[in-house]
Design a protein around this motif. Structure first.
Motif, PDB file in Angstrom:
ATOM      1  N   TYR A 191       0.848  -1.202   0.000  1.00  0.00           N
ATOM      2  CA  TYR A 191       0.000   0.000   0.000  1.00  0.00           C
ATOM      3  C   TYR A 191       0.882   1.251   0.000  1.00  0.00           C
ATOM      4  N   ALA A 192       1.879   1.280   0.901  1.00  0.00           N
ATOM      5  CA  ALA A 192       2.762   2.439   1.010  1.00  0.00           C
ATOM      6  C   ALA A 192       3.525   2.676  -0.297  1.00  0.00           C
ATOM      7  N   LEU A 193       4.013   1.601  -0.929  1.00  0.00           N
ATOM      8  CA  LEU A 193       4.739   1.750  -2.196  1.00  0.00           C
ATOM      9  C   LEU A 193       3.832   2.256  -3.313  1.00  0.00           C
ATOM     10  N   LEU A 194       2.627   1.703  -3.398  1.00  0.00           N
ATOM     11  CA  LEU A 194       1.721   2.057  -4.499  1.00  0.00           C
ATOM     12  C   LEU A 194       1.266   3.519  -4.400  1.00  0.00           C
ATOM     13  N   LYS A 195       1.117   3.996  -3.174  1.00  0.00           N
ATOM     14  CA  LYS A 195       0.748   5.414  -2.981  1.00  0.00           C
ATOM     15  C   LYS A 195       1.781   6.354  -3.607  1.00  0.00           C
ATOM     16  N   ASP A 196       3.021   5.872  -3.634  1.00  0.00           N
ATOM     17  CA  ASP A 196       4.140   6.686  -4.110  1.00  0.00           C
ATOM     18  C   ASP A 196       4.387   6.596  -5.621  1.00  0.00           C
ATOM     19  N   THR A 197       3.565   5.856  -6.351  1.00  0.00           N
ATOM     20  CA  THR A 197       3.767   5.728  -7.796  1.00  0.00           C
ATOM     21  C   THR A 197       2.894   6.738  -8.540  1.00  0.00           C
ATOM     22  N   ASP A 198       3.066   6.798  -9.860  1.00  0.00           N
ATOM     23  CA  ASP A 198       2.191   7.651 -10.680  1.00  0.00           C
ATOM     24  C   ASP A 198       0.939   6.898 -11.125  1.00  0.00           C
ATOM     25  N   LEU A 199       0.777   5.685 -10.641  1.00  0.00           N
ATOM     26  CA  LEU A 199      -0.389   4.895 -11.045  1.00  0.00           C
ATOM     27  C   LEU A 199      -1.665   5.520 -10.480  1.00  0.00           C
ATOM     28  N   ASN A 200      -2.791   5.134 -11.071  1.00  0.00           N
ATOM     29  CA  ASN A 200      -4.090   5.621 -10.607  1.00  0.00           C
ATOM     30  C   ASN A 200      -4.565   4.720  -9.460  1.00  0.00           C
ATOM     31  N   PHE A 201      -3.823   4.789  -8.332  1.00  0.00           N
ATOM     32  CA  PHE A 201      -4.039   3.860  -7.214  1.00  0.00           C
ATOM     33  C   PHE A 201      -5.245   4.280  -6.378  1.00  0.00           C
ATOM     34  N   LYS A 202      -6.158   3.327  -6.156  1.00  0.00           N
ATOM     35  CA  LYS A 202      -7.407   3.619  -5.460  1.00  0.00           C
ATOM     36  C   LYS A 202      -7.490   2.953  -4.086  1.00  0.00           C
ATOM     37  N   GLY A 203      -6.367   2.454  -3.576  1.00  0.00           N
ATOM     38  CA  GLY A 203      -6.400   1.849  -2.235  1.00  0.00           C
ATOM     39  C   GLY A 203      -6.759   0.378  -2.245  1.00  0.00           C
ATOM     40  N   ASN A 204      -7.208  -0.112  -1.101  1.00  0.00           N
ATOM     41  CA  ASN A 204      -7.536  -1.534  -0.956  1.00  0.00           C
ATOM     42  C   ASN A 204      -8.901  -1.865  -1.540  1.00  0.00           C
ATOM     43  N   ILE A 205      -9.037  -3.113  -1.927  1.00  0.00           N
ATOM     44  CA  ILE A 205     -10.344  -3.596  -2.362  1.00  0.00           C
ATOM     45  C   ILE A 205     -10.587  -4.951  -1.695  1.00  0.00           C
ATOM     46  N   GLU A 206     -11.840  -5.218  -1.313  1.00  0.00           N
ATOM     47  CA  GLU A 206     -12.146  -6.524  -0.734  1.00  0.00           C
ATOM     48  C   GLU A 206     -12.490  -7.503  -1.854  1.00  0.00           C
ATOM     49  N   ALA A 207     -12.289  -8.779  -1.557  1.00  0.00           N
ATOM     50  CA  ALA A 207     -12.485  -9.798  -2.590  1.00  0.00           C
ATOM     51  C   ALA A 207     -13.905  -9.814  -3.141  1.00  0.00           C
ATOM     52  N   ARG A 208     -14.882  -9.335  -2.365  1.00  0.00           N
ATOM     53  CA  ARG A 208     -16.251  -9.379  -2.893  1.00  0.00           C
ATOM     54  C   ARG A 208     -16.451  -8.398  -4.051  1.00  0.00           C
ATOM     55  N   ASP A 209     -15.495  -7.478  -4.239  1.00  0.00           N
ATOM     56  CA  ASP A 209     -15.580  -6.562  -5.376  1.00  0.00           C
ATOM     57  C   ASP A 209     -14.705  -6.965  -6.564  1.00  0.00           C
TER      58      ASP A 209
END
Lengths: 324, 324
Positions: A191-209
């Motif tokens: 999570y911490a690494l992905l926040k730092d990228t230029d990707l369109n990161f939307k946080g965590n998702i639960e498996a039901r989604d």
């Protein structure tokens, strides 16, 4: 364009890859290069294709052997011979329904990793209610570090943009809750690494989604990704069985089933893995697709068509650009 | 028998636990002890129950706070007050639809772990085609060592024998393949430990067999177990939506749906989480049940009935015996 087709590895035998290829040739123009037992292949083709090549290979790598040892020892296996041929000029891609471990080991040791990529991974397109969702990794890497998962996110984004034609794809991390502090050690670090990228990161998702289409790319380690897709497969096949059983119960339900059949089929067919067919092995220097072990010829055909799209969009070059 | 009912935690408000309790009282004899806002509770009950107690607690522990810190700070929360009361004589069990983390932390710090158990876990009964399958852990422990998973297997076996009445329950390890060498570091270590127990260990199982009833107990760490059940929930709700949509398409399909409705309902209702309702928190010194956050009153009722069975079979004493 020459596509190498591993004739071993499909649960239902070498007919599946060959017949799948014959079907794909009706939709796209390419030259198939079959790897496997020459005589058997010729027999099945029985002059139904004009232009093709055969690489004679008598050995195969099975699911239950250690893949790294197997590719070192089995020089006459279809995977080793196929991957070696793929390194030559004029061979554009390879497809196999064989062991994931064998494909991965061949990809890493014979094709080589893209510079800057720490691990290769398998990216599976999920059937969703709406939109498109790609899950990666679905089985190549068991124990992942956070930086491997970040690479998966970058490669998945490039693939989604180019092959699936999604603008600015959203990226989510598979987790047990949506809050940032949720999860295990690796998911928190990722999570911490992905926040730092230029990707369109939307946080965590639960498996039901996973299957609602809420996000375009879901990142997981290969263990968890594999648990998720196999759970889904299990439930889908179980509910199909329950629906069938509920139709074959009485005359009344049979009539109901007859009236509803086409509509049910229309809504549920996308959850049938036949139409998905295959998944790219991302992170290596060649275009490689993994077809499902239990593919039928339709699924294998879809996988070949997916591989051709993947090649035509020059996606590996673009991944190299992103990871520089 | 006095059962402590946390009135906070259900997504749809405090009516759910209270109405679920009123439903359960129609089937089993027990004295409910509601924890929460006294006035609100009295208002909802409005004299429909003769004998009950209320523990007034104005505060609640939410899903998005750090559970260990929360139970230390929020002394007036329903969970802390409920678990403290549970340590007194004559209070037999506690049920809550609240945060898993909060329940686990309260269980560990207020009730205490059973001697010899390294981690407590949540054991969820899965809906299956036939037989009964219990999956544990489904969310209490994120990063597990192999010996934690072995404890889960032992506790799950005792629970399955006593509460689910399964003779010599089979135990399997959730993995990406059935072969012994498959999986990540922890699953390989766990396989080796489980082989060495007296349990009826059947090796690895793939996620597609979670719901076929092939085995009685499936062991996973809380991260993977959670991914599996939430994937299943997602697919089940998605396919239900697709079935509904395929019925409401035309007059013909509506007639088909009307003829098929009862039969479909009969076959698919077991995959509705309402009938499962709850899951025990195994490994602590008290009888505690976690109800689903999105429970309706029927699901909450089922969970209370499950908790009462769990208490009546004296299962904690038997787990103590096995782990000595």
């Amino acid at each position: 364009m020459k596509i190498i087709v591993d004739t071993y590895g499909a649960d239902d035998g070498i007919e599946i890859p060959i017949e799948g290829t014959i079907e794909a040739l009706k939709e796209k123009d390419f030259i198939p290069v079959f790897v496997g037992d020459k005589e058997e292949i010729e027999n099945i083709i029985s002059q139904r294709i004009d232009i093709y090549e055969i690489i004679d290979a008598k050995d195969r790598i099975d699911n239950n052997e250690d893949p790294v040892r197997a590719i070192r020892k089995k020089k006459d296996s279809s995977l080793v011979k196929g991957f070696e041929k793929l390194n030559e000029d004029n061979y554009s891609g390879l497809i196999s329904a064989g062991s994931t471990g064998g494909l991965l080991a061949s990809g890493l040791f014979i094709s080589g990793r893209i510079e800057g990529v720490k691990r290769a991974c398998i990216a599976t397109s999920l059937p969703t209610f709406e939109n498109k969702t790609l899950l990666l990794d679905t089985g190549a890497n068991m124990d992942c570090k956070a930086e491997f998962l970040r690479d998966f996110a970058i490669m998945g984004s490039v693939f989604a943009k180019n092959v699936l034609h999604i603008d600015n794809p959203t990226v989510s991390l598979l987790n047990v809750g949506v809050e940032e502090h949720k999860g295990n050690k690796v998911s928190k670090e990722t999570y911490a690494l992905l926040k730092d990228t230029d990707l369109n990161f939307k946080g965590n998702i639960e498996a039901r989604d996973l299957f609602t289409g809420k996000t375009n790319i879901v990142i997981a380690d290969g263990f968890d990704g594999n648990i998720a897709i196999k759970t889904a497969e299990g439930i889908i096949s179980l509910l199909s069985k329950e629906i069938k059983n509920s139709i074959y119960k009485s005359l009344k339900t049979k009539i109901g089933g007859a009236l509803l059949k086409d509509s049910l089929k229309e809504n549920l067919s996308k959850y049938n893995t036949d139409d998905i067919g295959g998944a790219p092995l991302l992170g290596i220097n060649q275009y490689v697709y993994k077809a499902h072990g239990n593919s039928n010829k339709k699924a294998f055909k879809s996988a070949i068509l997916g591989l051709i799209d993947y090649i035509n969009t020059n996606t590996i070059e673009k991944i190299r650009g992103e990871l520089k």
